[in-house]
Design a protein around this motif. Structure first.
Motif, PDB file in Angstrom:
ATOM      1  N   UNK A  26      19.270  19.247  32.119  1.00 15.43           N
ATOM      2  CA  UNK A  26      18.423  18.534  31.176  1.00 15.43           C
ATOM      3  C   UNK A  26      17.138  18.079  31.838  1.00 15.43           C
ATOM      4  N   UNK A  27      16.093  17.873  31.026  1.00 15.55           N
ATOM      5  CA  UNK A  27      14.809  17.418  31.546  1.00 15.55           C
ATOM      6  C   UNK A  27      14.962  16.062  32.218  1.00 15.55           C
ATOM      7  N   UNK A  28      14.200  15.855  33.263  1.00 20.38           N
ATOM      8  CA  UNK A  28      14.219  14.570  33.953  1.00 20.38           C
ATOM      9  C   UNK A  28      13.617  13.514  33.053  1.00 20.38           C
ATOM     10  N   UNK A  29      14.341  12.444  32.829  1.00 26.35           N
ATOM     11  CA  UNK A  29      13.859  11.400  31.931  1.00 26.35           C
ATOM     12  C   UNK A  29      13.105  10.298  32.657  1.00 26.35           C
ATOM     13  N   UNK A  30      12.793  10.508  33.936  1.00 23.20           N
ATOM     14  CA  UNK A  30      12.096   9.465  34.689  1.00 23.20           C
ATOM     15  C   UNK A  30      10.615   9.397  34.362  1.00 23.20           C
ATOM     16  N   UNK A  31      10.152  10.290  33.472  1.00 26.04           N
ATOM     17  CA  UNK A  31       8.734  10.328  33.163  1.00 26.04           C
ATOM     18  C   UNK A  31       8.354   9.380  32.037  1.00 26.04           C
ATOM     19  N   UNK A  32       9.291   8.557  31.603  1.00 23.93           N
ATOM     20  CA  UNK A  32       8.997   7.683  30.493  1.00 23.93           C
ATOM     21  C   UNK A  32       7.857   6.733  30.865  1.00 23.93           C
ATOM     22  N   UNK A  33       6.788   6.768  30.048  1.00 23.41           N
ATOM     23  CA  UNK A  33       5.627   5.940  30.323  1.00 23.41           C
ATOM     24  C   UNK A  33       5.593   4.717  29.424  1.00 23.41           C
ATOM     25  N   UNK A  34       6.255   4.783  28.261  1.00 27.03           N
ATOM     26  CA  UNK A  34       6.243   3.675  27.318  1.00 27.03           C
ATOM     27  C   UNK A  34       7.239   2.617  27.745  1.00 27.03           C
ATOM     28  N   UNK A  35       6.782   1.397  27.793  1.00 25.60           N
ATOM     29  CA  UNK A  35       7.645   0.267  28.125  1.00 25.60           C
ATOM     30  C   UNK A  35       7.829  -0.610  26.887  1.00 25.60           C
ATOM     31  N   UNK A  36       8.956  -1.264  26.834  1.00 24.22           N
ATOM     32  CA  UNK A  36       9.216  -2.181  25.739  1.00 24.22           C
ATOM     33  C   UNK A  36       8.248  -3.358  25.820  1.00 24.22           C
ATOM     34  N   UNK A  37       7.643  -3.703  24.692  1.00 17.71           N
ATOM     35  CA  UNK A  37       6.690  -4.801  24.629  1.00 17.71           C
ATOM     36  C   UNK A  37       7.216  -5.894  23.711  1.00 17.71           C
ATOM     37  N   UNK A  38       7.117  -7.127  24.155  1.00 14.20           N
ATOM     38  CA  UNK A  38       7.539  -8.268  23.356  1.00 14.20           C
ATOM     39  C   UNK A  38       6.460  -9.343  23.460  1.00 14.20           C
ATOM     40  N   UNK A  39       5.451  -9.277  22.598  1.00 13.77           N
ATOM     41  CA  UNK A  39       4.326 -10.218  22.676  1.00 13.77           C
ATOM     42  C   UNK A  39       4.800 -11.663  22.623  1.00 13.77           C
ATOM     43  N   UNK A  40       4.289 -12.472  23.526  1.00 15.62           N
ATOM     44  CA  UNK A  40       4.621 -13.887  23.557  1.00 15.62           C
ATOM     45  C   UNK A  40       5.891 -14.220  24.304  1.00 15.62           C
ATOM     46  N   UNK A  41       6.602 -13.204  24.792  1.00 17.15           N
ATOM     47  CA  UNK A  41       7.837 -13.454  25.529  1.00 17.15           C
ATOM     48  C   UNK A  41       7.878 -12.587  26.790  1.00 17.15           C
ATOM     49  N   UNK A  42       7.030 -12.877  27.765  1.00 15.20           N
ATOM     50  CA  UNK A  42       6.942 -12.025  28.954  1.00 15.20           C
ATOM     51  C   UNK A  42       8.237 -11.964  29.768  1.00 15.20           C
ATOM     52  N   UNK A  43       8.976 -13.086  29.830  1.00 18.55           N
ATOM     53  CA  UNK A  43      10.201 -13.077  30.628  1.00 18.55           C
ATOM     54  C   UNK A  43      11.278 -12.212  29.978  1.00 18.55           C
ATOM     55  N   UNK A  44      11.420 -12.322  28.660  1.00 17.07           N
ATOM     56  CA  UNK A  44      12.371 -11.478  27.951  1.00 17.07           C
ATOM     57  C   UNK A  44      11.946 -10.016  28.020  1.00 17.07           C
ATOM     58  N   UNK A  45      10.659  -9.779  27.890  1.00 14.17           N
ATOM     59  CA  UNK A  45      10.150  -8.410  27.979  1.00 14.17           C
ATOM     60  C   UNK A  45      10.510  -7.795  29.325  1.00 14.17           C
ATOM     61  N   UNK A  46      10.292  -8.542  30.391  1.00 16.44           N
ATOM     62  CA  UNK A  46      10.608  -8.045  31.732  1.00 16.44           C
ATOM     63  C   UNK A  46      12.117  -7.841  31.895  1.00 16.44           C
ATOM     64  N   UNK A  47      12.903  -8.785  31.381  1.00 21.25           N
ATOM     65  CA  UNK A  47      14.351  -8.668  31.501  1.00 21.25           C
ATOM     66  C   UNK A  47      14.863  -7.420  30.786  1.00 21.25           C
ATOM     67  N   UNK A  48      14.465  -7.220  29.539  1.00 20.33           N
ATOM     68  CA  UNK A  48      14.959  -6.072  28.777  1.00 20.33           C
ATOM     69  C   UNK A  48      14.520  -4.748  29.393  1.00 20.33           C
ATOM     70  N   UNK A  49      13.301  -4.699  29.893  1.00 21.63           N
ATOM     71  CA  UNK A  49      12.848  -3.461  30.535  1.00 21.63           C
ATOM     72  C   UNK A  49      13.673  -3.144  31.772  1.00 21.63           C
ATOM     73  N   UNK A  50      14.018  -4.166  32.539  1.00 17.40           N
ATOM     74  CA  UNK A  50      14.736  -3.945  33.793  1.00 17.40           C
ATOM     75  C   UNK A  50      16.226  -3.718  33.576  1.00 17.40           C
ATOM     76  N   UNK A  51      16.849  -4.511  32.707  1.00 21.10           N
ATOM     77  CA  UNK A  51      18.303  -4.492  32.588  1.00 21.10           C
ATOM     78  C   UNK A  51      18.825  -3.631  31.444  1.00 21.10           C
ATOM     79  N   UNK A  52      17.958  -3.191  30.554  1.00 15.99           N
ATOM     80  CA  UNK A  52      18.404  -2.364  29.431  1.00 15.99           C
ATOM     81  C   UNK A  52      17.651  -1.042  29.391  1.00 15.99           C
ATOM     82  N   UNK A  53      16.340  -1.107  29.212  1.00 19.65           N
ATOM     83  CA  UNK A  53      15.540   0.111  28.994  1.00 19.65           C
ATOM     84  C   UNK A  53      15.598   1.046  30.195  1.00 19.65           C
ATOM     85  N   UNK A  54      15.436   0.510  31.385  1.00 21.15           N
ATOM     86  CA  UNK A  54      15.408   1.365  32.575  1.00 21.15           C
ATOM     87  C   UNK A  54      16.753   2.075  32.774  1.00 21.15           C
ATOM     88  N   UNK A  55      17.847   1.400  32.478  1.00 20.68           N
ATOM     89  CA  UNK A  55      19.175   2.018  32.633  1.00 20.68           C
ATOM     90  C   UNK A  55      19.370   3.120  31.604  1.00 20.68           C
TER      91      UNK A  55
END
Length: 500
Positions: free
Chosen positions: A231-260
């Protein structure tokens, strides 16, 4: 479309090839079965010339057949090779058949630059799908041609991978990914998370996959580039989850959910198969629901809600039964999301007086059993509560909910970020004092902030203005009820740990 065949059983069509039965016909082309289980395509010269002019093939791959004053051109497919119009071909029995078709489609698309194929004729030995002028499948795009064949005649695009997977239940997910990619189409980055199809039929139809892939490469005769099965390598994902007004939650979800989710190989190599369950807790209006909704929307998986409206029942055992049914649905649709709202209603401490009764104990036990099962079956669990202290300690232990996040009321900076994002989507006066507005709205619920922008936009339209101005924003702000900020809540980002 022609209504009669040019040749009949017993006719000799050159090189001692004898017709055994007619098969299909269209404008300027017909197919026949011949002795020895082979198939024959017979084409009139105008259609051959169109294929040659398009660069799809050389004319000399066909044999010329002169019948009276009319010239025909023929090509024969020996036993084991497919030849015929797509709408009359049966579903693939083996992975090698599916890969061969996908390779041929990709090679044809690269030549025709994705022009519609109509109802193409598949000639496997040439690795080509030759377009016809028939109208049977003219409404299909090229991505739907592959889906049509794989699904056995359903108009489905291979770009809608989840729907394709549900229709092609005999084909394992990994094989379906290989076939779609072999056709030159992209698959979702989370396709690997779909449940593998089970059953003896699927196993028998996809046995000896490695051998089949090798055979497909040999059969392509060099016309198209052999495909790989990785399968194609999925590490090329450039879009990150954005949560305006909640930078800590945005960072948490990107690291602990989206990246996995989007980098499975990296995490599976160290034993992490899927994101852990998450609890968001905090006062009403702090933005828990908003954050979960945005995350669910970004991921795009089927989402199932467990709340008092969906599972609450006055009958004993009925609530736990409904809870179990929702988990079953989520597991069957995995990867998916289960959102548990107001979890204190179902998961209150079993030792407290307020949660007495065997039915309450039964509901907590049902969650204790189903949450780990759901996670192991690729179901993302997101829970919310206003009363974290009331939740049963067994639920809060690591292994069920690894991440417990406190979400406080928004700060001025967070509100400023949200306002900037919301105003960026509508016409507004560039001189608006967003910083002053953020100070006024500090410690208010995020829902109030979103309301202010919606109300300001409504007032703008009502008064016939072309953009949101200071006057409309001020009126919108004044329509809110007063709020007591004598005790300012904590900010977001604190990860709660159980302490004894």
């Amino acid at each position: 479309m022609t209504s009669s065949f040019w040749f009949k059983k017993g006719d000799n069509v050159g090189d001692e090839v004898e017709i055994s039965s007619p098969v299909s016909c269209g404008l300027d082309w017909q197919t026949y079965a011949t002795a020895g289980n082979s198939h024959l395509l017979i084409v009139r010269e105008p259609l051959i010339d169109k294929w040659v002019d398009a660069g799809l093939l050389d004319k000399d791959v066909f044999s010329k057949l002169q019948m009276g004053e009319e010239a025909f051109f023929t090509i024969r497919a020996s036993a084991g090779y497919t030849l015929g119009p797509v709408d009359e071909l049966s579903q693939p029995e083996r992975k090698e058949d599916a890969l061969s078709f996908a390779v041929s489609l990709k090679a044809t698309r690269e030549i025709l630059k994705d022009k519609p194929l109509g109802n193409p004729i598949f000639i496997e030995r040439l690795s080509r799908l030759l377009p016809t002028e028939d109208d049977r499948l003219n409404e299909l795009s090229n991505d739907e041609v592959l889906g049509f064949w794989l699904s056995g005649g359903v108009k489905v695009s291979v770009l809608d991978f989840r729907k394709l997977h549900s229709l092609c239940w005999r084909i394992p997910v990994s094989d379906l990914v290989d076939v779609v990619q072999a056709g030159g189409f992209e698959v979702p980055k989370d396709a690997h998370l779909l449940r593998s199809n089970r059953g003896s039929v699927a196993k028998s139809r996809t046995a000896n996959i490695d051998e089949a892939t090798s055979q497909t490469e040999q059969k392509s005769e060099g016309v198209a580039t052999p495909i790989g099965t990785t399968p194609q390598n999925s590490n090329n994902q450039s879009t990150k989850f954005k949560l305006p007004g909640r930078p800590f939650l945005e960072e948490f979800f990107n690291e602990h959910v989206i990246d996995i989710i989007y980098n499975p190989e990296r995490y599976q190599a160290v034993g992490i198969e899927f994101p852990s369950a998450v609890i968001l807790h905090g006062p009403p209006g702090c933005g828990k629901t908003f954050a979960v909704e945005k995350l669910s929307e970004f991921i795009g998986w089927p989402c199932y809600s467990i709340d008092s409206n969906s599972v609450g029942s006055p009958y004993i055992h009925e609530t736990s039964k409904k809870i179990s049914e929702i988990f079953d649905q989520a597991i069957d649709s995995a990867p998916s999301i289960v959102v548990i709202d107001e979890m204190e209603a179902f998961l209150a401490n079993r030792q407290s007086a307020s949660s007495s009764g065997s039915h309450r104990i039964e509901e907590v036990a049902e969650f204790l059993r189903r949450i780990p099962e759901a996670i192991s079956n690729r179901v993302l669990i997101l829970a919310m509560t206003n009363m974290i202290e009331a939740i049963d300690p067994a639920i809060l232990r690591r292994g069920r909910f690894d991440h417990i996040l406190e979400v406080g009321m928004p700060s001025k900076d967070e509100i400023f970020a949200l306002f900037s994002n919301l105003l960026g989507n509508i016409p507004h006066d560039p001189t608006l004092d967003i910083e002053k507005l953020s100070e006024i709205m500090e410690w208010r619920p995020l829902s109030d902030c979103a309301f202010v922008i919606r109300e300001a936009a409504r007032l703008t339209a009502k008064h016939g203005k072309s953009m949101v101005d200071e006057e409309c924003l001020t009126k919108a702000t004044l329509s809110l009820p007063p709020i007591d900020v004598s005790e300012k809540p904590k900010n977001i980002g604190f990860i709660w740990d159980e302490k004894e």
